[in-house]
Design a protein around this motif. Structure first.
Motif, PDB file in Angstrom:
ATOM      1  N   LEU A 187      46.906  42.714  43.391  1.00 62.27           N
ATOM      2  CA  LEU A 187      47.271  44.458  44.400  1.00 62.27           C
ATOM      3  C   LEU A 187      48.250  43.260  45.378  1.00 62.27           C
ATOM      4  N   ALA A 188      49.579  43.864  45.695  1.00 61.80           N
ATOM      5  CA  ALA A 188      50.137  43.263  47.173  1.00 61.80           C
ATOM      6  C   ALA A 188      48.909  42.915  48.116  1.00 61.80           C
ATOM      7  N   PRO A 189      49.394  42.363  48.925  1.00 62.18           N
ATOM      8  CA  PRO A 189      48.337  42.030  49.738  1.00 62.18           C
ATOM      9  C   PRO A 189      48.079  42.921  51.303  1.00 62.18           C
ATOM     10  N   LYS A 190      49.406  43.539  51.033  1.00 60.59           N
ATOM     11  CA  LYS A 190      49.314  44.598  52.183  1.00 60.59           C
ATOM     12  C   LYS A 190      48.133  45.895  51.756  1.00 60.59           C
ATOM     13  N   PHE A 191      48.242  46.088  50.494  1.00 59.82           N
ATOM     14  CA  PHE A 191      47.314  47.124  49.818  1.00 59.82           C
ATOM     15  C   PHE A 191      45.733  47.161  49.602  1.00 59.82           C
ATOM     16  N   VAL A 192      45.122  44.787  49.694  1.00 60.28           N
ATOM     17  CA  VAL A 192      43.784  45.401  49.668  1.00 60.28           C
ATOM     18  C   VAL A 192      42.857  45.394  51.229  1.00 60.28           C
ATOM     19  N   ASP A 193      42.112  46.056  50.378  1.00 61.39           N
ATOM     20  CA  ASP A 193      41.013  46.551  51.444  1.00 61.39           C
ATOM     21  C   ASP A 193      40.320  45.429  51.508  1.00 61.39           C
ATOM     22  N   PHE A 194      40.364  44.476  52.725  1.00 59.56           N
ATOM     23  CA  PHE A 194      39.721  43.077  53.044  1.00 59.56           C
ATOM     24  C   PHE A 194      38.294  42.795  54.221  1.00 59.56           C
ATOM     25  N   SER A 195      37.898  44.375  53.699  1.00 60.33           N
ATOM     26  CA  SER A 195      36.597  44.477  54.106  1.00 60.33           C
ATOM     27  C   SER A 195      35.743  44.483  53.482  1.00 60.33           C
ATOM     28  N   GLN A 196      36.172  44.140  51.884  1.00 58.60           N
ATOM     29  CA  GLN A 196      35.442  43.677  50.816  1.00 58.60           C
ATOM     30  C   GLN A 196      35.216  42.244  50.504  1.00 58.60           C
ATOM     31  N   PHE A 197      36.336  41.963  51.515  1.00 58.29           N
ATOM     32  CA  PHE A 197      36.679  39.583  51.278  1.00 58.29           C
ATOM     33  C   PHE A 197      36.295  39.989  52.969  1.00 58.29           C
ATOM     34  N   PRO A 198      35.179  39.082  52.951  1.00 54.53           N
ATOM     35  CA  PRO A 198      34.913  38.761  54.327  1.00 54.53           C
ATOM     36  C   PRO A 198      35.773  37.886  54.810  1.00 54.53           C
ATOM     37  N   GLY A 199      36.201  37.090  55.848  1.00 54.63           N
ATOM     38  CA  GLY A 199      36.970  36.022  55.881  1.00 54.63           C
ATOM     39  C   GLY A 199      38.984  36.056  55.329  1.00 54.63           C
ATOM     40  N   LEU A 200      39.356  37.220  54.786  1.00 49.11           N
ATOM     41  CA  LEU A 200      40.167  37.199  53.951  1.00 49.11           C
ATOM     42  C   LEU A 200      40.985  37.969  54.890  1.00 49.11           C
ATOM     43  N   ASP A 201      41.888  37.700  55.270  1.00 46.06           N
ATOM     44  CA  ASP A 201      43.888  38.772  55.574  1.00 46.06           C
ATOM     45  C   ASP A 201      44.654  38.619  54.575  1.00 46.06           C
ATOM     46  N   GLU A 202      45.414  39.517  55.599  1.00 42.59           N
ATOM     47  CA  GLU A 202      46.602  39.538  53.996  1.00 42.59           C
ATOM     48  C   GLU A 202      47.623  38.408  54.333  1.00 42.59           C
TER      49      GLU A 202
ATOM     50  N   GLU B 140      58.283  38.504  26.734  1.00 48.11           N
ATOM     51  CA  GLU B 140      57.317  38.538  26.551  1.00 48.11           C
ATOM     52  C   GLU B 140      57.013  37.321  26.667  1.00 48.11           C
ATOM     53  N   PHE B 141      55.230  37.576  26.765  1.00 50.68           N
ATOM     54  CA  PHE B 141      54.424  36.354  28.446  1.00 50.68           C
ATOM     55  C   PHE B 141      53.642  36.074  26.809  1.00 50.68           C
ATOM     56  N   ALA B 142      53.123  34.453  27.796  1.00 46.89           N
ATOM     57  CA  ALA B 142      51.498  33.840  26.749  1.00 46.89           C
ATOM     58  C   ALA B 142      51.109  34.453  27.656  1.00 46.89           C
ATOM     59  N   ALA B 143      50.594  34.442  28.789  1.00 47.38           N
ATOM     60  CA  ALA B 143      49.124  35.116  29.388  1.00 47.38           C
ATOM     61  C   ALA B 143      49.536  36.232  30.061  1.00 47.38           C
ATOM     62  N   ILE B 144      48.293  37.044  29.884  1.00 49.86           N
ATOM     63  CA  ILE B 144      48.092  38.434  31.789  1.00 49.86           C
ATOM     64  C   ILE B 144      47.158  37.906  32.191  1.00 49.86           C
ATOM     65  N   MET B 145      47.280  37.594  33.588  1.00 48.69           N
ATOM     66  CA  MET B 145      46.468  37.358  34.142  1.00 48.69           C
ATOM     67  C   MET B 145      46.044  38.502  35.255  1.00 48.69           C
ATOM     68  N   ILE B 146      45.228  39.214  35.080  1.00 52.93           N
ATOM     69  CA  ILE B 146      44.373  40.368  35.530  1.00 52.93           C
ATOM     70  C   ILE B 146      43.346  39.450  37.270  1.00 52.93           C
ATOM     71  N   GLY B 147      44.361  40.264  37.951  1.00 50.24           N
ATOM     72  CA  GLY B 147      43.614  39.507  39.608  1.00 50.24           C
ATOM     73  C   GLY B 147      42.335  40.182  39.905  1.00 50.24           C
ATOM     74  N   ALA B 148      41.565  38.811  40.427  1.00 48.79           N
ATOM     75  CA  ALA B 148      40.140  39.851  40.584  1.00 48.79           C
ATOM     76  C   ALA B 148      40.502  40.949  42.085  1.00 48.79           C
ATOM     77  N   GLY B 149      40.897  41.610  42.543  1.00 48.49           N
ATOM     78  CA  GLY B 149      41.195  41.830  43.858  1.00 48.49           C
ATOM     79  C   GLY B 149      41.375  43.483  42.921  1.00 48.49           C
ATOM     80  N   ILE B 150      42.214  43.382  41.370  1.00 48.87           N
ATOM     81  CA  ILE B 150      41.322  44.448  41.087  1.00 48.87           C
ATOM     82  C   ILE B 150      40.453  44.741  40.205  1.00 48.87           C
ATOM     83  N   ARG B 151      39.990  43.933  39.609  1.00 48.48           N
ATOM     84  CA  ARG B 151      38.436  43.812  38.466  1.00 48.48           C
ATOM     85  C   ARG B 151      37.723  44.074  39.491  1.00 48.48           C
ATOM     86  N   MET B 152      37.174  43.563  40.241  1.00 54.51           N
ATOM     87  CA  MET B 152      36.500  42.786  41.053  1.00 54.51           C
ATOM     88  C   MET B 152      35.316  43.966  41.952  1.00 54.51           C
TER      89      MET B 152
END
Length: 136
Positions: A21-36, A81-93
């Motif tokens: 997620l682009a930082p401006k779209f993150v719901d920071f209420s789910q991640f205390p102490g974190l901001d954009e 081609e990509f050797a690896a694709i990382m899907i971040g915790a902001g989408i998964r959690m």
């Protein structure tokens, strides 16, 4: 954020696609102490760590609407081609994003079946997650 091969490299570096997620779209209420600003800095540090580990990085930072995620992700996946694709915790959690996560995984599986999927627990664990599955 994007990194290309470094001048003087003997061989092309393996590529890693980081989907999140682009930082401006993150719901920071789910991640205390974190901001954009803090998240942006941590993502930049994650990119630097992956590059230092020997990879090139391509970003796919988006919002939570599938109708915007899908074309952007397809565009990134079609770029090579990509050797690896990382899907971040902001989408998964976050539970509300489960369907988005499933759609992303299925699209990646369809469009890049040879790429290794990897998952971090935070931006700081991105390089380690890639290195679990791919060597530069």
């Amino acid at each position: 954020m994007s990194t290309e091969n470094h001048p003087g490299d003997a061989a092309p570096r393996k590529r890693v696609l980081i989907v999140g997620l682009a930082p401006k779209f993150v719901d920071f209420s789910q991640f205390p102490g974190l901001d954009e600003a803090k998240l942006t800095a941590r993502l930049q540090a994650a990119e630097q760590a992956v590059v230092a580990a020997g990879f090139d990085v391509t970003w796919c930072l988006t919002d939570v609407a599938w109708e915007r995620v899908e074309p952007l992700l397809r565009e990134r996946l079609a770029a090579g081609e990509f050797a690896a694709i990382m899907i971040g915790a902001g989408i998964r959690m976050p539970p509300p994003l489960l369907l988005l996560f499933e759609r992303i995984v299925n699209l990646v599986h369809e469009a890049a079946p040879r790429a290794r999927l990897c998952f971090n627990t935070s931006p700081e664990t991105t390089a380690a997650a890639v290195l679990r599955w791919v060597r530069p």
